[in-house]
Design a protein around this motif. Structure first.
Motif, PDB file in Angstrom:
ATOM      1  N   ASN A 184      89.989  56.877  10.060  1.00 41.79           N
ATOM      2  CA  ASN A 184      89.884  55.553  10.882  1.00 41.79           C
ATOM      3  C   ASN A 184      91.113  55.324  11.553  1.00 41.79           C
ATOM      4  OD1 ASN A 184      86.922  54.957  10.939  1.00 41.79           O
ATOM      5  ND2 ASN A 184      87.382  54.551   8.892  1.00 41.79           N
ATOM      6  N   VAL A 185      92.102  56.272  12.217  1.00 47.00           N
ATOM      7  CA  VAL A 185      93.081  56.148  12.557  1.00 47.00           C
ATOM      8  C   VAL A 185      93.160  56.127  14.245  1.00 47.00           C
ATOM      9  CG1 VAL A 185      95.507  57.393  13.428  1.00 47.00           C
ATOM     10  CG2 VAL A 185      94.542  57.189  10.821  1.00 47.00           C
ATOM     11  N   PRO A 186      93.656  55.051  14.932  1.00 47.05           N
ATOM     12  CA  PRO A 186      93.544  55.009  16.420  1.00 47.05           C
ATOM     13  C   PRO A 186      94.174  56.058  17.282  1.00 47.05           C
ATOM     14  CG  PRO A 186      94.318  53.060  15.503  1.00 47.05           C
ATOM     15  CD  PRO A 186      94.289  53.771  14.270  1.00 47.05           C
ATOM     16  N   VAL A 187      93.355  56.347  18.227  1.00 48.28           N
ATOM     17  CA  VAL A 187      93.791  57.634  19.064  1.00 48.28           C
ATOM     18  C   VAL A 187      94.140  57.162  20.394  1.00 48.28           C
ATOM     19  CG1 VAL A 187      93.284  59.951  20.090  1.00 48.28           C
ATOM     20  CG2 VAL A 187      92.839  59.496  17.467  1.00 48.28           C
ATOM     21  N   PHE A 188      95.177  57.447  21.154  1.00 49.40           N
ATOM     22  CA  PHE A 188      95.473  57.080  22.413  1.00 49.40           C
ATOM     23  C   PHE A 188      95.828  58.099  23.455  1.00 49.40           C
ATOM     24  CE2 PHE A 188      96.783  54.207  19.205  1.00 49.40           C
ATOM     25  CZ  PHE A 188      96.620  52.949  19.531  1.00 49.40           C
ATOM     26  N   ASP A 189      95.742  57.961  24.634  1.00 50.05           N
ATOM     27  CA  ASP A 189      96.119  58.975  25.795  1.00 50.05           C
ATOM     28  C   ASP A 189      97.461  58.561  26.046  1.00 50.05           C
ATOM     29  OD1 ASP A 189      96.406  56.842  27.631  1.00 50.05           O
ATOM     30  OD2 ASP A 189      94.237  57.370  28.686  1.00 50.05           O
TER      31      ASP A 189
ATOM     32  N   TRP B 174     101.638  47.330  22.619  1.00 53.02           N
ATOM     33  CA  TRP B 174     100.776  46.364  23.029  1.00 53.02           C
ATOM     34  C   TRP B 174      99.794  46.377  21.644  1.00 53.02           C
ATOM     35  CZ3 TRP B 174      95.501  47.850  22.521  1.00 53.02           C
ATOM     36  CH2 TRP B 174      95.096  48.896  22.975  1.00 53.02           C
ATOM     37  N   TRP B 175      99.486  47.378  20.926  1.00 54.40           N
ATOM     38  CA  TRP B 175      98.689  47.438  19.807  1.00 54.40           C
ATOM     39  C   TRP B 175      99.194  46.550  18.775  1.00 54.40           C
ATOM     40  CZ3 TRP B 175      93.996  49.389  18.562  1.00 54.40           C
ATOM     41  CH2 TRP B 175      93.685  49.691  17.065  1.00 54.40           C
ATOM     42  N   ARG B 176     100.256  46.443  18.436  1.00 54.21           N
ATOM     43  CA  ARG B 176     100.756  45.516  17.512  1.00 54.21           C
ATOM     44  C   ARG B 176     100.576  44.020  17.718  1.00 54.21           C
ATOM     45  NH1 ARG B 176     102.913  49.598  14.440  1.00 54.21           N
ATOM     46  NH2 ARG B 176     103.606  51.306  15.533  1.00 54.21           N
ATOM     47  N   THR B 177     100.427  43.791  18.901  1.00 51.60           N
ATOM     48  CA  THR B 177     100.167  42.281  19.119  1.00 51.60           C
ATOM     49  C   THR B 177      98.595  42.174  19.450  1.00 51.60           C
ATOM     50  OG1 THR B 177     100.943  42.769  21.366  1.00 51.60           O
ATOM     51  CG2 THR B 177     102.371  42.351  19.930  1.00 51.60           C
ATOM     52  N   TRP B 178      97.874  43.089  19.447  1.00 45.96           N
ATOM     53  CA  TRP B 178      96.513  43.092  19.845  1.00 45.96           C
ATOM     54  C   TRP B 178      95.661  42.596  18.661  1.00 45.96           C
ATOM     55  CZ3 TRP B 178      92.130  47.109  19.758  1.00 45.96           C
ATOM     56  CH2 TRP B 178      91.007  46.636  20.707  1.00 45.96           C
TER      57      TRP B 178
ATOM     58  N   ARG C   1      94.497  44.607  14.097  1.00 46.65           N
ATOM     59  CA  ARG C   1      94.715  44.423  12.896  1.00 46.65           C
ATOM     60  C   ARG C   1      94.105  44.832  11.715  1.00 46.65           C
ATOM     61  NH1 ARG C   1      97.790  43.271  15.870  1.00 46.65           N
ATOM     62  NH2 ARG C   1      98.408  45.149  15.082  1.00 46.65           N
ATOM     63  N   ARG C   2      92.760  45.054  12.112  1.00 45.35           N
ATOM     64  CA  ARG C   2      91.757  45.688  10.953  1.00 45.35           C
ATOM     65  C   ARG C   2      92.025  47.003  10.759  1.00 45.35           C
ATOM     66  NH1 ARG C   2      85.400  46.847  12.222  1.00 45.35           N
ATOM     67  NH2 ARG C   2      84.929  47.831  10.351  1.00 45.35           N
ATOM     68  N   TRP C   3      92.670  47.640  11.703  1.00 41.64           N
ATOM     69  CA  TRP C   3      92.856  49.298  11.531  1.00 41.64           C
ATOM     70  C   TRP C   3      94.199  49.463  11.139  1.00 41.64           C
ATOM     71  CZ3 TRP C   3      88.191  51.189  11.720  1.00 41.64           C
ATOM     72  CH2 TRP C   3      87.230  50.541  12.409  1.00 41.64           C
ATOM     73  N   ASP C   4      95.164  48.787  10.849  1.00 46.18           N
ATOM     74  CA  ASP C   4      96.552  48.881  10.497  1.00 46.18           C
ATOM     75  C   ASP C   4      96.432  48.793   8.981  1.00 46.18           C
ATOM     76  OD1 ASP C   4      97.433  49.245  13.178  1.00 46.18           O
ATOM     77  OD2 ASP C   4      98.053  47.031  13.043  1.00 46.18           O
TER      78      ASP C   4
ATOM     79  N   ALA D 244      87.541  61.079  -8.559  1.00 43.71           N
ATOM     80  CA  ALA D 244      87.417  59.954  -7.609  1.00 43.71           C
ATOM     81  C   ALA D 244      88.771  59.285  -7.215  1.00 43.71           C
ATOM     82  CB  ALA D 244      86.447  59.140  -7.795  1.00 43.71           C
ATOM     83  N   LEU D 245      89.553  58.918  -8.206  1.00 42.37           N
ATOM     84  CA  LEU D 245      90.717  58.357  -7.881  1.00 42.37           C
ATOM     85  C   LEU D 245      91.714  59.390  -7.580  1.00 42.37           C
ATOM     86  CD1 LEU D 245      90.837  56.267 -11.174  1.00 42.37           C
ATOM     87  CD2 LEU D 245      90.748  55.484  -8.924  1.00 42.37           C
ATOM     88  N   ALA D 246      91.476  60.384  -7.568  1.00 42.65           N
ATOM     89  CA  ALA D 246      92.498  61.553  -6.972  1.00 42.65           C
ATOM     90  C   ALA D 246      92.337  61.678  -5.538  1.00 42.65           C
ATOM     91  CB  ALA D 246      92.540  62.898  -7.743  1.00 42.65           C
ATOM     92  N   HIS D 247      90.978  61.416  -4.913  1.00 38.71           N
ATOM     93  CA  HIS D 247      90.695  61.739  -3.660  1.00 38.71           C
ATOM     94  C   HIS D 247      90.370  60.579  -3.076  1.00 38.71           C
ATOM     95  CE1 HIS D 247      89.846  65.490  -5.706  1.00 38.71           C
ATOM     96  NE2 HIS D 247      90.189  66.127  -4.494  1.00 38.71           N
ATOM     97  N   LEU D 248      90.629  59.355  -3.416  1.00 39.46           N
ATOM     98  CA  LEU D 248      90.667  58.085  -2.847  1.00 39.46           C
ATOM     99  C   LEU D 248      91.279  57.908  -1.652  1.00 39.46           C
ATOM    100  CD1 LEU D 248      89.862  55.092  -2.940  1.00 39.46           C
ATOM    101  CD2 LEU D 248      91.720  54.701  -4.543  1.00 39.46           C
ATOM    102  N   SER D 249      90.576  57.401  -0.577  1.00 39.31           N
ATOM    103  CA  SER D 249      90.955  56.933   0.883  1.00 39.31           C
ATOM    104  C   SER D 249      90.839  55.251   0.814  1.00 39.31           C
ATOM    105  CB  SER D 249      90.537  57.653   1.932  1.00 39.31           C
ATOM    106  OG  SER D 249      91.040  57.036   2.911  1.00 39.31           O
ATOM    107  N   THR D 250      91.815  54.371   1.178  1.00 41.01           N
ATOM    108  CA  THR D 250      91.290  53.117   1.213  1.00 41.01           C
ATOM    109  C   THR D 250      91.015  52.701   2.666  1.00 41.01           C
ATOM    110  OG1 THR D 250      93.783  52.503   1.707  1.00 41.01           O
ATOM    111  CG2 THR D 250      92.824  52.427  -0.426  1.00 41.01           C
ATOM    112  N   ARG D 251      90.820  53.808   3.635  1.00 38.14           N
ATOM    113  CA  ARG D 251      90.448  53.650   4.939  1.00 38.14           C
ATOM    114  C   ARG D 251      88.936  53.803   5.312  1.00 38.14           C
ATOM    115  NH1 ARG D 251      94.593  52.239   8.093  1.00 38.14           N
ATOM    116  NH2 ARG D 251      93.293  52.869   9.893  1.00 38.14           N
ATOM    117  N   SER D 252      88.253  54.267   4.409  1.00 34.72           N
ATOM    118  CA  SER D 252      86.699  54.478   4.580  1.00 34.72           C
ATOM    119  C   SER D 252      85.969  53.342   4.995  1.00 34.72           C
ATOM    120  CB  SER D 252      86.342  55.522   3.476  1.00 34.72           C
ATOM    121  OG  SER D 252      84.916  55.514   3.737  1.00 34.72           O
TER     122      SER D 252
END
Length: 329
Positions: free
Chosen positions: A221-226, A318-322, A326-329, A189-197
């Protein structure tokens, strides 16, 4: 953090209630319930179910015991540790030191495991394991390696709004103990851990997708933009190479508003070159897993045939000031 101040005083030994002036007649009356022999709790109270189960377990504690596992994490303000797994109650776990003399009762699980300084704290007069130590014990006691991964990811998630511990803290606890049953799955589990779930179902879905497709480089859970810097969505899982998006749908996705938002987000991602596969919690069951694996394979093939991808994970200015970002950074 949730208010837990009432929990330690909720279920008490009859001897202490008598010392406080409660009569034997009152203790035998309808004002009290008896969860275990020698314990009383006020009757008719309406509180969270985890609190009742934890309070009853605390009433059993003897000197030399430490509350650990999901119950400790719940008291310390963690999410997704309500003492249930697939609709079944989990036992409340205690660490029992020398001379603890705590007998197993229905719904409790005493463990003769040692702890070291820094792994135990006093929380409103209750001796509990730290979140890191409690997560470690949950990994050891999990029925399989996937549920061990769920435990550590929920304890360390930086996406969920909750109290949390760092992954390094859990690894430090793991390194401090050897020859403990369950360490093999805890190590995995520690070897496959993601802190973004963001939920247990997301973790379970990622394991199945990884086993099925062989992808280890998921964006979680990474933001995707056009191309015009518009936010298209924040997929649960994104394969950066093929563009495959996997969404894990828990019970809240049945809500019509959430469902409609899911559809809009799915169309936007597919319009920009991604293939989306949605997986409900029931589709991870043993009976439906073969069909779900096939859906994942077909989605992977479809992603490769979508053509040019016109999305990006590069965050615009703009994302860095929205504030919500912050939750997803």
């Amino acid at each position: 953090m949730r208010d837990i101040s009432y929990v330690p005083q909720l279920t008490r030994r009859t001897s202490r209630l008598r010392d406080d002036g409660v009569t034997a007649w009152a203790l035998r009356g309808e004002q009290y319930e008896t969860p275990f022999r020698g314990l009383r709790r006020p009757a008719g109270i309406s509180i969270d179910q985890p609190a009742t189960r934890i309070a009853d377990a605390l009433g059993l504690m003897t000197d030399g015991c430490v509350l650990t596992g999901w119950a400790s994490r719940w008291l310390q303000g963690q999410a997704y540790c309500d003492g249930e797994r697939y609709g079944k109650d989990l036992p409340v776990t205690f660490l029992c030191g020398p001379g603890a003399r705590l007998r197993r009762q229905p719904g409790t699980r005493p463990r003769e495991r040692r702890w070291v300084p820094g792994e135990v704290v006093d929380l409103d007069d209750v001796v509990v394991a730290t979140i890191a130590r409690a997560a470690y014990d949950d990994m050891l006691d999990a029925p399989n390696r996937i549920e061990a991964l769920v435990a550590v990811e929920m304890a360390t998630s930086t996406i969920i709004e909750q109290a949390r511990t760092a992954a390094g803290n859990v690894r430090a606890v793991f390194d401090a103990h050897v020859k403990t049953r369950g360490r093999v799955q805890a190590r995995w589990a520690l070897a496959h851990l993601s802190t973004r779930s963001a939920s247990p179902w997301e973790t379970r879905t990622r394991v199945l997708a990884t086993e099925t497709l062989g992808i280890e480089t998921w964006h979680v859970n990474v933001p995707v933009f056009d191309q015009r810097e518009k936010l298209l969505g924040i997929p649960d899982l994104l394969d950066p190479d093929s563009g495959l998006v996997i969404e894990s749908d828990g019970g809240d996705h049945r809500d019509i508003g959430v469902h409609n938002a899911d559809n809009v987000r799915e169309e936007a991602l597919e319009n920009h070159g991604s293939a989306v596969v949605r997986i409900g919690s029931a589709q991870l069951s043993r009976s439906e897993r073969p069909e779900t694996r096939q859906r994942l394979r077909l989605g992977f093939e479809r992603a490769h045939s979508m053509g040019r991808q016109t999305w990006t994970t590069e965050k615009p200015a703009w994302w860095r000031t929205w504030p919500p970002g912050r939750r997803w950074d």
